[in-house]
Design a protein around this motif. Structure first.
Motif, mmCIF file in Angstrom:
data_model
loop_
_atom_site.group_PDB
_atom_site.id
_atom_site.type_symbol
_atom_site.label_atom_id
_atom_site.label_comp_id
_atom_site.label_asym_id
_atom_site.label_seq_id
_atom_site.Cartn_x
_atom_site.Cartn_y
_atom_site.Cartn_z
ATOM 1 N N ASN A 20 4.573 13.122 -0.608
ATOM 2 C CA ASN A 20 3.172 13.439 -0.892
ATOM 3 C C ASN A 20 2.984 13.946 -2.319
ATOM 4 O O ASN A 20 1.984 13.643 -2.967
ATOM 5 N N LEU A 37 8.689 14.425 3.673
ATOM 6 C CA LEU A 37 7.292 14.014 3.591
ATOM 7 C C LEU A 37 6.600 14.769 2.466
ATOM 8 O O LEU A 37 5.747 14.234 1.748
ATOM 9 N N CYS A 93 -0.578 8.079 -8.639
ATOM 10 C CA CYS A 93 -1.918 7.496 -8.667
ATOM 11 C C CYS A 93 -2.598 7.727 -10.015
ATOM 12 O O CYS A 93 -3.695 7.234 -10.269
ATOM 13 N N PRO A 149 0.838 -1.196 0.000
ATOM 14 C CA PRO A 149 0.000 0.000 0.000
ATOM 15 C C PRO A 149 0.879 1.255 0.000
ATOM 16 O O PRO A 149 2.052 1.203 0.367
ATOM 17 N N TRP A 150 0.268 2.377 -0.390
ATOM 18 C CA TRP A 150 1.032 3.620 -0.481
ATOM 19 C C TRP A 150 1.723 3.968 0.834
ATOM 20 O O TRP A 150 2.872 4.414 0.843
ATOM 21 N N GLU A 151 1.048 3.722 1.934
ATOM 22 C CA GLU A 151 1.614 4.096 3.240
ATOM 23 C C GLU A 151 2.984 3.447 3.457
ATOM 24 O O GLU A 151 3.919 4.068 3.968
ATOM 25 N N ALA A 152 3.095 2.161 3.054
ATOM 26 C CA ALA A 152 4.361 1.446 3.237
ATOM 27 C C ALA A 152 5.440 2.021 2.334
ATOM 28 O O ALA A 152 6.601 2.172 2.732
ATOM 29 N N ARG A 171 5.475 5.072 1.164
ATOM 30 C CA ARG A 171 5.813 6.411 1.667
ATOM 31 C C ARG A 171 6.823 6.294 2.806
ATOM 32 O O ARG A 171 7.794 7.032 2.863
ATOM 33 N N GLU A 172 6.580 5.332 3.683
ATOM 34 C CA GLU A 172 7.502 5.147 4.796
ATOM 35 C C GLU A 172 8.909 4.818 4.307
ATOM 36 O O GLU A 172 9.892 5.322 4.837
ATOM 37 N N ALA A 213 2.996 10.992 -4.553
ATOM 38 C CA ALA A 213 1.726 10.261 -4.456
ATOM 39 C C ALA A 213 0.689 10.828 -5.420
ATOM 40 O O ALA A 213 -0.061 10.081 -6.064
#
Lengths: 480, 480
Positions: free
Chosen positions: A233, A229, A240, A213-216, A218-219, A236
């Motif tokens: 962002n 960050l 997408c 997922p994007w969260e992973a 991004r991390e 992102a």
């Protein structure tokens, strides 16, 4: 005496007292192909090779191992997965890791500047095997590549057309081919403020978006790769995006990406070139009526370092083809079955004068396709031979007559077999025909021999007709 | 940015100042197959595979490497020629040395007691390469084997029939298939007074008779192997024998060989069995009309240890196929192109309970055949693609029209190509067709487009006909 020698040899091997002291297996991550798998494999290769030939490709083959230094510096982090041969005196060798680097070495070594070739062969990776998902340490690649200086996107479009024809021909259900461009990705990263020395690392993190997922992701971008960050962002918002020529047009109007800022001149020029080429690619796909199954997807990044322009990847959409997870969790993203892209710099790495030969190519991920087709075929029978007729006998002592007829059948190009026993039972012969799917049985009997005839039996219907011995070869030819 | 990265990678590889610091080559004893060699290879494999399938064979494949211990103790002295993989943690692996041992491992591992399979794949030997003679370190073997308990000599006879059909089909000129039997050879050695522990050493010396004169072999027997001169001279009387069933009959009356002496009971029994089987083999060869090209030859010994019964070897007789000597001396014995035999003990070596699966098989020595056919083809052109039609344009700016027609041709299963340039010169397109042997050119021009037609050109005759655009696909289909 010979047998005794073998028995004593066996003892030396540690097979005493009927106990086996060595493991009888194939090496980790490899498998044998039995006759059933081979029948499926031949059908798949047949469809793929027909497609390659329909597009005018030649074929080449290269050795299974290369000088170790030929592979050095081509695969980045993955180099640790290369199999090396033991130094037994002489050259240091490694098993090939893919077919692309040997192709580039072949072009440079032979100073070839134009080539359209396919190459189907096994490659070797000391990876963690996941055999149920079709991930092996020894596996086939089916590569098609076009090398040469040509007008933009024409060979690239043909590569996509070939993937489309192969996946359609294999009847694997719906599929989607994603396309992107490495130059555009670099432009995006620049537009998001990523420093250029972090482009490749950012790219390899983005490449994981089809699994994580994007969260992973991004991390990973912020934590491991050191992006802010804000940068993450911004990325992102871009990755997408997916669609067709409309999305390309939107990006072509994105000042941040394609504008004329002094600091990002190079990257913006690259982004403009990438977008123009993608637009041209879609135009050709439209002409060939395949653009509905092709999607521009800014999240597609591809793992390998050597791509320099268009990149693509095909995935199956049918849920029954979903990849089963090793940890037992729900089937994840459906598997990628083909991938490729443009690599304009690789041949130059082998050339003494750095002479560049632009290349674009695609690799069909055949093992996953085998897995799917093998699973599908489990419910029904697959013929493993092509035998058209079994020559059988109703009584004992007719072996010579069977062999005589068989000889005539072989001479006429008919695929025929007979029992390797002198006096087999009729029933067991008929069973052999049924079990191996042989459609015809030519049955010799003492009565028929005296009358100068042969009984010809159709296995499926069990119907028999009596045919003159001197017409039987002709009759079987007619029916085959 | 991508280009810069590749350039910096290139520098790391030691390619500074345009000077190459590594050698651009394939490993010692290996070669690439270019499109021309591949076209020949495909034709040869086609004939061989057709033959195997005509005889009802299935096919299997095994990994290119095996556990090292799987190969241990199978090849005698030749074991030193096995390629080992580096120990990178995990199992110890070796590249396969032939296809017979992997086949035996496959049968034992899967507890298969009946199988008729062919296997075409590369094998690896760290031998002294002699590439002009077709001796490589990586080379193809084409193996056909029959495993199972069957009546005597029926599978063996089929193996010889297959060799006969393949060599006839490949049109390599006259050939001779020599046959002998390991049990008979042991009987001969016993009859000549050789102690049984020297049978294998004697056998391997006799095996050199096709390359060395008798005097040299005698010296090896007496000097190295420790036989008496009397024994060697006795052997000479036997190994010069060759012929057909008449020679078998003579030996069947040879008391020393087949009599009933108490000391040589086992060996004489073996010799009787060998002779009876050879006689039966010739009976079957007679029925199949191939006995004139098969010769019983007592000097045939075959190198490998694992043979237990009939052995055979095919050689080409045509002088133009003679093997060129590396030392420049006159071409010697014409090359062996196929060999095989019965090996009833090998599978049992892999089985925990020593369960035996009798096997007989033949291996086609395809590299020498490639060498011969490549040399022959040097004088004439070999097509490397199957393209049927080149879609060309007479004026600039017609690429989209070419692509549109090509799409329709591909959809109809026609093999078609077009130039990858937007506006190629007409002459260069016509040259492309002539050079690659493409028989037809579909020529688009502005006039024809306006008139709704296409000109169809036959390359060989340069004749052109004008055909309606909506009939052109059909017309090309008809001509292909």
């Amino acid at each position: 005496a010979e047998v005794n020698k073998l028995l004593s040899l066996k003892e030396k091997l540690g097979l005493e007292d009927g106990k086996q002291k060595f493991v009888l297996k194939t090496p980790k991550g490899t498998r044998d192909y039995g006759p059933r798998q081979m029948a499926i494999r031949e059908r798949v290769f047949g469809i793929i090779i027909d497609t390659f030939k329909r597009h005018g490709a030649e074929t080449i083959d290269t050795p299974v191992f290369e000088l170790k230094e030929t592979l050095t510096g081509k695969y980045g982090e993955d180099s640790k997965l290369i199999y090396d041969l033991e130094n037994q005196g002489g050259e240091l060798l490694s098993l090939r890791y893919d077919l692309t680097v040997p192709f580039a070495r072949y072009l440079a070594m032979n100073k070839i500047s134009n080539c359209k070739r396919y190459h189907i062969a096994k490659v070797y990776r000391r990876d963690n095997p996941a055999m149920t998902r079709g991930r092996y340490r020894e596996f086939y690649q089916c590569d098609f590549d076009i090398a040469g200086v040509y007008d933009a996107m024409i060979p690239d479009a043909e590569c996509l057309k070939i993937v489309h024809e192969i996946l359609t021909g294999l009847q694997l259900g719906d599929f989607l081919i994603k396309v992107n461009d490495r130059r555009l990705l670099d432009g995006v990263f620049a537009a998001c403020g990523v420093p250029s020395d972090k482009f490749r690392a950012t790219c390899s993190a983005v490449d994981k978006l089809d699994k994580l997922p994007w969260e992973a992701v991004r991390e990973e971008l912020v934590g491991e790769k050191g992006l802010t960050l804000e940068m993450a962002n911004s990325i992102a918002e871009y990755v997408c995006l997916h669609g067709g020529r409309d999305v390309i047009a939107r990006l072509q109007a994105d000042e941040r990406l394609v504008g004329n800022s002094r600091e990002m001149q190079d990257e913006q020029k690259s982004a403009r070139a990438g977008l123009a080429d993608l637009d041209l690619l879609f135009k050709y796909l439209d002409i060939m009526d395949i653009s509905t199954q092709v999607q521009f997807d800014l999240s597609l990044a591809r793992g390998l370092d050597y791509y320099t322009g268009a990149i693509f990847e095909a995935t199956l959409l049918a849920p029954e083809n979903a990849v089963h997870q090793d940890d037992g969790s729900a089937p994840g993203g459906v598997g990628s079955v083909a991938g490729g892209g443009r690599y304009d710099g690789l041949v130059g790495m082998f050339d003494a004068r750095g002479r560049r030969v632009p290349c674009v190519g695609v690799s069909i991920g055949i093992e996953r396709i085998f897995s799917i087709l093998e699973q599908r075929s489990e419910s029904h029978s697959v013929r493993t031979t092509e035998t058209q007729v079994l020559v059988a006998s109703a009584q004992k002592g007719l072996f010579d007559e069977r062999l005589r007829l068989l000889k005539e059948l072989w001479a006429a190009g008919i695929k025929g077999e007979t029992s390797y026993r002198l006096s087999p039972k009729l029933l067991s012969q008929l069973q052999q025909a049924e079990q191996s799917g042989i459609p015809l049985v030519a049955l010799l009997g003492t009565e028929e021999l005296a009358a100068g005839t042969v009984r010809l039996r159709t296995v499926a219907t069990r119907q028999e007709v009596e045919i003159s011995r001197d017409k039987i070869v002709e009759e079987i030819s007619k029916r085959s």
